[in-house]
Structure formats: structure tokens, C-alpha cells
Design a protein around this motif. Structure first.
Motif, mmCIF file in Angstrom:
data_model
loop_
_atom_site.group_PDB
_atom_site.id
_atom_site.type_symbol
_atom_site.label_atom_id
_atom_site.label_comp_id
_atom_site.label_asym_id
_atom_site.label_seq_id
_atom_site.Cartn_x
_atom_site.Cartn_y
_atom_site.Cartn_z
ATOM 1 N N MET A 39 0.845 -1.190 0.000
ATOM 2 C CA MET A 39 0.000 0.000 0.000
ATOM 3 C C MET A 39 0.886 1.247 0.000
ATOM 4 N N SER A 40 0.258 2.389 -0.274
ATOM 5 C CA SER A 40 1.039 3.615 -0.354
ATOM 6 C C SER A 40 1.666 3.971 0.982
ATOM 7 N N ARG A 41 0.866 3.956 2.029
ATOM 8 C CA ARG A 41 1.394 4.229 3.365
ATOM 9 C C ARG A 41 0.678 3.329 4.349
ATOM 10 N N MET A 42 1.450 2.634 5.160
ATOM 11 C CA MET A 42 0.843 1.779 6.169
ATOM 12 C C MET A 42 0.097 2.653 7.162
ATOM 13 N N GLY A 43 -1.122 2.274 7.484
ATOM 14 C CA GLY A 43 -1.912 3.051 8.426
ATOM 15 C C GLY A 43 -2.897 3.982 7.748
ATOM 16 N N ASP A 44 -2.890 4.060 6.393
ATOM 17 C CA ASP A 44 -3.890 4.859 5.675
ATOM 18 C C ASP A 44 -5.282 4.344 6.025
ATOM 19 N N VAL A 45 -6.247 5.258 6.137
ATOM 20 C CA VAL A 45 -7.609 4.885 6.498
ATOM 21 C C VAL A 45 -8.582 5.432 5.466
ATOM 22 N N LEU A 46 -9.478 4.574 4.998
ATOM 23 C CA LEU A 46 -10.542 4.985 4.090
ATOM 24 C C LEU A 46 -11.860 4.798 4.840
ATOM 25 N N ALA A 47 -12.520 5.907 5.155
ATOM 26 C CA ALA A 47 -13.751 5.860 5.945
ATOM 27 C C ALA A 47 -14.974 5.977 5.048
ATOM 28 N N GLY A 48 -15.964 5.125 5.296
ATOM 29 C CA GLY A 48 -17.225 5.171 4.577
ATOM 30 C C GLY A 48 -18.373 5.181 5.561
ATOM 31 N N PHE A 49 -19.561 4.896 5.053
ATOM 32 C CA PHE A 49 -20.712 4.796 5.933
ATOM 33 C C PHE A 49 -20.621 3.491 6.730
ATOM 34 N N HIS A 50 -20.724 3.571 8.040
ATOM 35 C CA HIS A 50 -20.772 2.409 8.940
ATOM 36 C C HIS A 50 -19.440 1.700 9.167
ATOM 37 N N ALA A 51 -18.395 2.034 8.409
ATOM 38 C CA ALA A 51 -17.132 1.314 8.585
ATOM 39 C C ALA A 51 -15.958 2.128 8.052
ATOM 40 N N ALA A 52 -14.770 1.739 8.462
ATOM 41 C CA ALA A 52 -13.536 2.331 7.942
ATOM 42 C C ALA A 52 -12.534 1.216 7.713
ATOM 43 N N TRP A 53 -11.791 1.316 6.613
ATOM 44 C CA TRP A 53 -10.749 0.332 6.298
ATOM 45 C C TRP A 53 -9.390 0.944 6.591
ATOM 46 N N GLU A 54 -8.614 0.259 7.412
ATOM 47 C CA GLU A 54 -7.255 0.693 7.697
ATOM 48 C C GLU A 54 -6.292 -0.263 7.002
ATOM 49 N N PRO B 16 -20.368 -7.562 5.214
ATOM 50 C CA PRO B 16 -19.301 -6.932 5.998
ATOM 51 C C PRO B 16 -18.088 -6.525 5.179
ATOM 52 N N TYR B 17 -18.035 -6.929 3.899
ATOM 53 C CA TYR B 17 -16.896 -6.598 3.041
ATOM 54 C C TYR B 17 -17.209 -5.464 2.067
ATOM 55 N N ARG B 18 -18.326 -4.833 2.232
ATOM 56 C CA ARG B 18 -18.767 -3.776 1.319
ATOM 57 C C ARG B 18 -18.674 -2.424 2.026
ATOM 58 N N LEU B 19 -17.866 -1.522 1.483
ATOM 59 C CA LEU B 19 -17.684 -0.193 2.058
ATOM 60 C C LEU B 19 -18.367 0.826 1.150
ATOM 61 N N VAL B 20 -19.400 1.470 1.671
ATOM 62 C CA VAL B 20 -20.168 2.451 0.898
ATOM 63 C C VAL B 20 -19.654 3.853 1.208
ATOM 64 N N LEU B 21 -19.392 4.624 0.145
ATOM 65 C CA LEU B 21 -18.876 5.982 0.291
ATOM 66 C C LEU B 21 -19.708 6.954 -0.549
ATOM 67 N N PRO B 22 -19.657 8.256 -0.214
ATOM 68 C CA PRO B 22 -20.332 9.255 -1.058
ATOM 69 C C PRO B 22 -19.740 9.231 -2.467
ATOM 70 N N ALA B 23 -20.561 9.507 -3.472
ATOM 71 C CA ALA B 23 -20.121 9.430 -4.864
ATOM 72 C C ALA B 23 -18.945 10.349 -5.147
ATOM 73 N N GLU B 24 -18.856 11.466 -4.432
ATOM 74 C CA GLU B 24 -17.757 12.403 -4.692
ATOM 75 C C GLU B 24 -16.399 11.837 -4.269
ATOM 76 N N ARG B 25 -16.400 10.716 -3.552
ATOM 77 C CA ARG B 25 -15.134 10.096 -3.140
ATOM 78 C C ARG B 25 -14.778 8.904 -4.031
ATOM 79 N N GLU B 26 -15.405 8.829 -5.189
ATOM 80 C CA GLU B 26 -15.171 7.700 -6.095
ATOM 81 C C GLU B 26 -13.706 7.606 -6.528
ATOM 82 N N THR B 27 -13.091 8.753 -6.833
ATOM 83 C CA THR B 27 -11.691 8.737 -7.272
ATOM 84 C C THR B 27 -10.781 8.196 -6.180
#
Length: 287
Positions: free
Chosen positions: A1-16, A90-101
Motif C-alpha cells: 500500500m502507499s502508506r501503512m496506516g492509511d484509512v478509508l472511511a465510509g458509511f458504517h465502517a472504515a478500512w485501515e 461486511p466486506y462492502r464499504l459504501v462511500l459518497p459518490a464524490e469520493r469515487e476517485t
């Protein structure tokens, strides 16, 4: 990954994103699916992942980034057998459409870490922690990591179950589990026993090795983690048995000496009756 510890937050969950895995942390809140809250968090090794997809959500307002686990890698999905609704994945992370990129970027980064494909030979994702329990329509089910117990309710259990009495099933006697979602007609949890083959009753309400669900009884967020934990323990037990079967037998004189020493500890009050019996049985099994 680009940087260890990066977090991608969505609705109901966040992936670290870590060096060898993705840590999924589920939010706690009224809107968060109860299954996610029950799971708390899940660590998914990269070796457990077959692929990653990014799809548009409803009405173009959201996007969904999804990890596709390898078949056989996760006891929860194995127990669920395709019965989970999309909203409860539990493996599906939903995000606002503006965060698609941003989602696309992390999806590509994650794909670059994947090296395995095809069915996994063992579970690579951990099971929910024990002890676990839930109320089915006809019984209270408990699991301590070694034994599954059903205690029948007089208001719901069939006469066949009452005649059989409360049940205890050591993991060593099980082949697996059969979970049918309470969100469909006639949901149940059935324990598959080694000594029964196809001889177990077809109807779950007549099978002392099964509990049935009903409205408010055996909900997904309670019964599915329970089923996954039992399945994980059964599979782990089978792996351990296969390994020990190929191991050389211990010297009987050594075993006898260890049992004698164990007895001395027991007499001195340093080992409980239960610990003495359990450890003695383990030693005898090595002969």
C-alpha cells in the motif's frame, strides 16, 4: 500500500490498510447494521482476498468498494452460504459518490498487494470471539469454544426435543454447521454430527441437534457469528487432529512420569480437579 496506516472511511465502517492486511472497523450507532456492531472489527489478510470491485450505488449518490474474499477463507461467509443481504455484507464499504476517485485509488492499491487466488485450504480470517450465546425460538444456545449446548424452552421446543433432553455437543463430535437465515422462511441452526451422516431428521424442529428461529429469535447478528465460531472451531480441531495423527507417539514412561507429577500438583492443591482431569486426558491421548 502507499502508506501503512492509511484509512478509508465510509458509511458504517472504515478500512485501515496495514502491511499485510486490511483492518475493518465497524461503527457503533443506531444506523449501523447490527451484524457490523456485533463483529466490531475484522482483520483480513491480503492472502485471504481474491479481488476488489468498485460499483456505483443507488441513484448515483454513492459508490461501493468491495473486498472479494477467497472461497473458504472466512468462516462467517462460509456459514452464511450466500444468504446475507447486500446491506449486511461486511466486506462492502459504501462511500459518497464524490469520493469515487479516492475509492478507485485505494482499490487499485489493494489489488497490487494480492498474490493468491482460488479456494483457501484453511480459514484465514478469524472467527468471532467466544463465549457466545443467543435465544432461538425453542432453546437457548451457548458455545464456550469447546462445547455447544442447547437448553430447551418449554414454550417452543417440540416433544421430540423434550424427550431427548438438553443437549451438549463437543466440537470433536461435529463435522460442521448448517445456518438458515432467520430472515427467510423456517430459519435454523443445525449442528452436523460426525456419527450421523445423512441420518439426522429433515425437520429442524424435530432434530435435537438443531434450534429453530422465529420472529425476534435467532437474529442474524447473534446466530450467524455463533455459527461461524462453531464452524471455525470444528475446522481447527480437524486440522489439529490431522497434524497429531502424523506425529510420532510419545514414550509411555515419559507420559506416566508426567501424569505422576500432575497428580502431585493436584494433591498439593495447585491444580483443580477439572484441570487435572483435562490434562490427564490430553497426556493419555498422546500414547
Amino acid at each position: 500500500m502507499s502508506r501503512m496506516g492509511d484509512v478509508l472511511a465510509g458509511f458504517h465502517a472504515a478500512w485501515e490498510f496495514e502491511s499485510d492486511s486490511v483492518l475493518i472497523r465497524y461503527e457503533r450507532g443506531i444506523r449501523t447494521p447490527k451484524l457490523f456492531q456485533a463483529l466490531g472489527e475484522r482483520r483480513v489478510p491480503y492472502e485471504a482476498i481474491a479481488g476488489v470491485t468498485l460499483t456505483p450505488g443507488r441513484r448515483g449518490r454513492t459508490v461501493a468498494l468491495r473486498i472479494e474474499p477467497r472461497p473458504g477463507a472466512d468462516p462467517l461467509l462460509e456459514a452464511a452460504a450466500g444468504q446475507l443481504k447486500e446491506s449486511g455484507d461486511p466486506y462492502r464499504l459504501v462511500l459518497p459518490a464524490e469520493r469515487e476517485t479516492l475509492a478507485e485509488y485505494y482499490g487499485d492499491e489493494l489489488r497490487s498487494q494480492l498474490t493468491e487466488s482460488g479456494p483457501a485450504e484453511e480459514f484465514l480470517v478469524g472467527a468471532p470471539d467466544v463465549p457466545l450465546q443467543f435465544k432461538a425460538y425453542d432453546a437457548k444456545a451457548t458455545f464456550d469454544g469447546n462445547v455447544v449446548r442447547f437448553r430447551w424452552f418449554w414454550t417452543g421446543a417440540s416433544s421430540a426435543k423434550w424427550k431427548a433432553g438438553d443437549q451438549s455437543f463437543p466440537v470433536a463430535e461435529l463435522n460442521g454447521v448448517e445456518w438458515r437465515s432467520p430472515e427467510v422462511f423456517e430459519g435454523h441452526l443445525r449442528l452436523l454430527r460426525r456419527d450421523c451422516g445423512d441420518g439426522q431428521p429433515a425437520q429442524a424442529d424435530q432434530d435435537p441437534a438443531a434450534v429453530v428461529f422465529g420472529l425476534g429469535y435467532g437474529p442474524v447478528h447473534e446466530s450467524l457469528p455463533f455459527a461461524a465460531a462453531v464452524l471455525f472451531a470444528v475446522r481447527q480441531r480437524g486440522t489439529a487432529a490431522a497434524v497429531s495423527a502424523g506425529a510420532p507417539r510419545r514414550d509411555p514412561a515419559d507420559i506416566a512420569e508426567r501424569i505422576r507429577h500432575l497428580g502431585e500438583l493436584h494433591e498439593a492443591g495447585l491444580v483443580t480437579d477439572e484441570e487435572f482431569s483435562s490434562k490427564k486426558a490430553e497426556l493419555l491421548a498422546e500414547l
